[in-house]
Design a protein around this motif. Structure first.
Motif, mmCIF file in Angstrom:
data_model
loop_
_atom_site.group_PDB
_atom_site.id
_atom_site.type_symbol
_atom_site.label_atom_id
_atom_site.label_comp_id
_atom_site.label_asym_id
_atom_site.label_seq_id
_atom_site.Cartn_x
_atom_site.Cartn_y
_atom_site.Cartn_z
ATOM 1 N N VAL A 153 -1.189 10.286 -1.620
ATOM 2 C CA VAL A 153 -0.182 9.222 -1.692
ATOM 3 C C VAL A 153 -0.385 8.229 -0.561
ATOM 4 C CG1 VAL A 153 2.291 8.697 -1.637
ATOM 5 C CG2 VAL A 153 1.498 10.818 -2.717
ATOM 6 N N GLU A 154 -0.381 6.958 -0.933
ATOM 7 C CA GLU A 154 -0.326 5.886 0.052
ATOM 8 C C GLU A 154 0.935 5.101 -0.256
ATOM 9 O OE1 GLU A 154 -3.804 3.569 0.944
ATOM 10 O OE2 GLU A 154 -5.094 5.136 0.090
ATOM 11 N N ASP A 155 1.756 4.878 0.777
ATOM 12 C CA ASP A 155 2.991 4.147 0.498
ATOM 13 C C ASP A 155 3.083 2.881 1.337
ATOM 14 O OD1 ASP A 155 4.491 4.796 3.016
ATOM 15 O OD2 ASP A 155 4.423 6.829 2.210
ATOM 16 N N PHE A 156 3.848 1.942 0.779
ATOM 17 C CA PHE A 156 3.985 0.612 1.371
ATOM 18 C C PHE A 156 5.451 0.204 1.305
ATOM 19 C CE2 PHE A 156 -0.114 1.187 -0.511
ATOM 20 C CZ PHE A 156 -0.997 0.725 0.454
ATOM 21 N N SER A 157 5.939 -0.404 2.369
ATOM 22 C CA SER A 157 7.341 -0.804 2.428
ATOM 23 C C SER A 157 7.590 -2.202 1.871
ATOM 24 C CB SER A 157 7.863 -0.732 3.864
ATOM 25 O OG SER A 157 7.132 -1.619 4.689
ATOM 26 N N SER A 158 6.505 -2.895 1.510
ATOM 27 C CA SER A 158 6.679 -4.232 0.940
ATOM 28 C C SER A 158 5.548 -4.531 -0.035
ATOM 29 C CB SER A 158 6.690 -5.300 2.037
ATOM 30 O OG SER A 158 5.388 -5.492 2.556
ATOM 31 N N ALA A 159 5.829 -5.454 -0.922
ATOM 32 C CA ALA A 159 4.824 -5.899 -1.881
ATOM 33 C C ALA A 159 3.660 -6.575 -1.159
ATOM 34 C CB ALA A 159 5.468 -6.853 -2.884
ATOM 35 N N CYS A 160 3.956 -7.370 -0.156
ATOM 36 C CA CYS A 160 2.902 -8.078 0.579
ATOM 37 C C CYS A 160 1.938 -7.105 1.240
ATOM 38 C CB CYS A 160 3.511 -9.013 1.619
ATOM 39 S SG CYS A 160 4.317 -10.440 0.880
ATOM 40 N N ALA A 161 2.461 -6.056 1.856
ATOM 41 C CA ALA A 161 1.605 -5.055 2.503
ATOM 42 C C ALA A 161 0.692 -4.398 1.471
ATOM 43 C CB ALA A 161 2.455 -4.006 3.207
ATOM 44 N N PHE A 162 1.228 -4.086 0.305
ATOM 45 C CA PHE A 162 0.423 -3.473 -0.743
ATOM 46 C C PHE A 162 -0.656 -4.424 -1.251
ATOM 47 C CE2 PHE A 162 -0.302 -3.093 -5.331
ATOM 48 C CZ PHE A 162 -1.024 -1.900 -5.327
ATOM 49 N N LEU A 163 -0.298 -5.672 -1.516
ATOM 50 C CA LEU A 163 -1.248 -6.627 -2.087
ATOM 51 C C LEU A 163 -2.423 -6.927 -1.159
ATOM 52 C CD1 LEU A 163 1.210 -9.053 -3.885
ATOM 53 C CD2 LEU A 163 -0.457 -7.509 -4.966
ATOM 54 N N LYS A 164 -2.254 -6.702 0.127
ATOM 55 C CA LYS A 164 -3.337 -6.941 1.085
ATOM 56 C C LYS A 164 -4.411 -5.856 1.037
ATOM 57 C CE LYS A 164 -0.513 -9.491 4.345
ATOM 58 N NZ LYS A 164 0.122 -9.468 5.664
ATOM 59 N N THR A 165 -4.174 -4.748 0.322
ATOM 60 C CA THR A 165 -5.092 -3.612 0.366
ATOM 61 C C THR A 165 -6.364 -3.809 -0.437
ATOM 62 O OG1 THR A 165 -3.999 -2.498 -1.476
ATOM 63 C CG2 THR A 165 -3.246 -1.957 0.762
ATOM 64 N N GLY A 166 -6.361 -4.586 -1.508
ATOM 65 C CA GLY A 166 -7.559 -4.781 -2.315
ATOM 66 C C GLY A 166 -8.057 -3.483 -2.920
ATOM 67 N N LEU A 167 -7.393 -2.984 -3.923
ATOM 68 C CA LEU A 167 -7.643 -1.653 -4.474
ATOM 69 C C LEU A 167 -8.717 -1.600 -5.552
ATOM 70 C CD1 LEU A 167 -3.891 -0.699 -4.795
ATOM 71 C CD2 LEU A 167 -5.483 -0.004 -3.021
ATOM 72 N N ARG A 168 -9.571 -2.533 -5.657
ATOM 73 C CA ARG A 168 -10.564 -2.578 -6.736
ATOM 74 C C ARG A 168 -11.463 -1.339 -6.747
ATOM 75 N NH1 ARG A 168 -10.994 -7.406 -9.201
ATOM 76 N NH2 ARG A 168 -9.940 -9.107 -8.186
ATOM 77 N N GLY A 169 -11.840 -0.936 -7.970
ATOM 78 C CA GLY A 169 -12.823 0.114 -8.133
ATOM 79 C C GLY A 169 -12.297 1.535 -8.055
ATOM 80 N N LEU A 170 -11.029 1.694 -7.868
ATOM 81 C CA LEU A 170 -10.496 3.050 -7.769
ATOM 82 C C LEU A 170 -10.246 3.618 -9.155
ATOM 83 C CD1 LEU A 170 -7.926 2.601 -4.888
ATOM 84 C CD2 LEU A 170 -10.187 3.622 -4.765
ATOM 85 N N THR A 171 -10.693 4.838 -9.359
ATOM 86 C CA THR A 171 -10.393 5.521 -10.609
ATOM 87 C C THR A 171 -9.376 6.602 -10.317
ATOM 88 O OG1 THR A 171 -12.221 7.049 -10.288
ATOM 89 C CG2 THR A 171 -12.665 5.081 -11.609
ATOM 90 N N LEU A 172 -8.744 7.053 -11.336
ATOM 91 C CA LEU A 172 -7.721 8.090 -11.250
ATOM 92 C C LEU A 172 -6.660 7.755 -10.195
ATOM 93 C CD1 LEU A 172 -7.368 10.432 -13.076
ATOM 94 C CD2 LEU A 172 -8.341 11.922 -11.357
ATOM 95 N N SER A 173 -6.050 6.612 -10.403
ATOM 96 C CA SER A 173 -4.973 6.181 -9.511
ATOM 97 C C SER A 173 -3.910 5.458 -10.327
ATOM 98 C CB SER A 173 -5.509 5.258 -8.416
ATOM 99 O OG SER A 173 -6.064 4.097 -8.974
ATOM 100 N N CYS A 174 -2.717 5.386 -9.753
ATOM 101 C CA CYS A 174 -1.639 4.637 -10.396
ATOM 102 C C CYS A 174 -0.727 4.051 -9.331
ATOM 103 C CB CYS A 174 -0.852 5.515 -11.375
ATOM 104 S SG CYS A 174 0.141 6.776 -10.600
ATOM 105 N N LEU A 175 0.091 3.127 -9.776
ATOM 106 C CA LEU A 175 0.999 2.393 -8.902
ATOM 107 C C LEU A 175 2.427 2.686 -9.332
ATOM 108 C CD1 LEU A 175 1.665 0.124 -6.854
ATOM 109 C CD2 LEU A 175 1.188 -1.519 -8.692
ATOM 110 N N LEU A 176 3.250 3.099 -8.369
ATOM 111 C CA LEU A 176 4.689 3.264 -8.583
ATOM 112 C C LEU A 176 5.360 2.154 -7.797
ATOM 113 C CD1 LEU A 176 4.842 7.117 -8.078
ATOM 114 C CD2 LEU A 176 4.849 5.868 -10.231
#
Length: 129
Positions: free
Chosen positions: A33-56
């Motif tokens: 689990v990786e968690d973020f307290s804001s949308a902006c913090a999450f969007l800065k991560t650049g999650l491309r190419g990850l398999t077997l993942s989801c966003l809550l």
């Protein structure tokens, strides 16, 4: 659920207690689990190419809400499967959420079994890509 083991969940919610409880639950399923307290913090991560993942993703957050996050992700080509969680859901909100590309919308307090099934479905769609 076996499909959850080894998968990664990204939890984006401005409520510390929600993030903490989601982390505890999802880690008990064997997820990372990786968690973020804001949308902006999450969007800065650049999650491309990850398999077997989801966003809550929380629907209502200060600054940028869940629908806007999904729109930005889809606009930049990110197809991570998303489940939106909200304390204030209605038919119009569900329509906006699904229209923005979420697989499901669950209401707080989230039923653990419903969440596990929604995540499993999201991971299956992630693995199929």
């Amino acid at each position: 659920m076996e499909i959850l083991e080894g998968a990664t969940a990204y939890v984006v919610d401005d409520d510390d207690a929600v993030r903490d409880s989601m982390r505890a639950l999802l880690e008990s399923y064997g997820m990372s689990v990786e968690d973020f307290s804001s949308a902006c913090a999450f969007l800065k991560t650049g999650l491309r190419g990850l398999t077997l993942s989801c966003l809550l993703l929380d629907l209502h957050m200060p600054g940028m809400g869940g629908v806007e996050v999904l729109e930005r992700l889809r606009a930049r080509g990110d197809s991570i499967p998303a489940i939106v969680i909200t304390g204030k859901g209605d038919l119009a909100a569900r329509s906006r959420v699904v229209g923005a590309g979420a697989l499901d919308m669950l209401e707080k307090p989230v039923n653990e079994e419903a969440l596990a099934h929604a995540i499993a479905a999201a991971l299956r769609s992630s693995a199929a890509v």
